[in-house]
Design an enzyme around this catalytic site. Structure first.
Site, PDB file in Angstrom:
ATOM      1  N   GLU A 294       6.143 -10.885  14.392  1.00 33.16           N
ATOM      2  CA  GLU A 294       5.664 -11.469  15.636  1.00 33.16           C
ATOM      3  C   GLU A 294       5.991 -12.967  15.698  1.00 33.16           C
ATOM      4  O   GLU A 294       6.376 -13.483  16.737  1.00 33.16           O
ATOM      5  CB  GLU A 294       4.155 -11.251  15.754  1.00 33.16           C
ATOM      6  CG  GLU A 294       3.600 -11.658  17.096  1.00 33.16           C
ATOM      7  CD  GLU A 294       2.127 -11.335  17.232  1.00 33.16           C
ATOM      8  OE1 GLU A 294       1.550 -11.701  18.256  1.00 33.16           O
ATOM      9  OE2 GLU A 294       1.543 -10.736  16.305  1.00 33.16           O
TER      10      GLU A 294
ATOM     11  N   ARG B  28       0.800  -1.222   0.000  1.00 34.58           N
ATOM     12  CA  ARG B  28       0.000   0.000   0.000  1.00 34.58           C
ATOM     13  C   ARG B  28       0.833   1.272   0.000  1.00 34.58           C
ATOM     14  O   ARG B  28       0.330   2.345  -0.326  1.00 34.58           O
ATOM     15  CB  ARG B  28      -1.018  -0.052   1.137  1.00 34.58           C
ATOM     16  CG  ARG B  28      -2.085  -1.120   0.808  1.00 34.58           C
ATOM     17  CD  ARG B  28      -3.048  -1.384   1.938  1.00 34.58           C
ATOM     18  NE  ARG B  28      -2.468  -1.965   3.125  1.00 34.58           N
ATOM     19  CZ  ARG B  28      -2.269  -3.268   3.318  1.00 34.58           C
ATOM     20  NH1 ARG B  28      -2.611  -4.137   2.395  1.00 34.58           N
ATOM     21  NH2 ARG B  28      -1.734  -3.708   4.433  1.00 34.58           N
TER      22      ARG B  28
END
Length: 185
Positions: free
Chosen positions: A106, A69
């Site tokens: 993560e 994006r």
């Protein structure tokens, strides 16, 4: 935008144009969907204009957009401020020779790449993405650019998820400009 800035009235319109989708892509996530911002031509234009107003006449020669994006917001900003656009991509997406930077997620790691020769030492860059969460991708982009001698002037994001504190790690390397803080995430 930055600390101490007066709230621009366009920010509320931008914030209201971003759709929040609960439980996407998994339960408990409130997904910040910018596709509705892109459908609102006034809010999309205001988003670009706010960044252009901030970065024009700052000597920025490179706008580095993070996949995917950052590719939406980066090129119109780059054109408006007279800078080149450099895509920062996931592995094996760029043809030719690349330089890579591994970063932590993560649950594991990922890699960001850009073309060798896309930037030159001494250039001044803006790094842009749609959203900052933990800051990992922005930090990787900064490290990648700095490894080849580029000065990262600032990072810019349309949205921040403030509870994830991503601007903290990025802020230790450069300042971060955010238009909208996502509420209720």
């Amino acid at each position: 935008m930055a600390a101490g800035d007066v709230q621009d009235p366009r920010i509320q319109k931008i914030a209201s144009a971003i759709r929040v989708i609960p439980d996407f892509p998994k339960p408990g996530i409130l997904f910040q969907d910018i596709t509705t911002l892109l459908l609102d031509t006034k809010a999309f234009r205001d988003t670009i204009d706010l960044f252009v107003e901030r970065y024009k006449d700052k000597g920025i020669s490179v706008v580095a957009g993070i996949e995917a994006r950052g590719f939406i917001f980066g090129p119109p900003i780059a054109l408006a401020i007279g800078a080149k656009f450099v895509p920062m991509r996931k592995p094996n997406k760029l043809p030719g020779e690349v330089i890579s930077e591994e970063y932590s997620l993560e649950y594991g790691t990922d890699i960001m790449e850009m073309h060798v020769g896309a930037v030159e030492a001494g250039e001044r860059a803006l790094v842009i993405d749609d959203l900052i969460a933990t800051g990992g991708t922005l930090c990787a982009a900064i490290r990648l650019l700095e490894r080849v001698g580029v000065h990262v002037f600032e990072c810019a994001c349309v949205i921040e998820l403030p509870e994830l504190k991503g601007s903290g790690p990025v802020g230790r390397q450069t300042t971060v400009c955010v238009l909208v803080n996502a509420a209720g995430v």
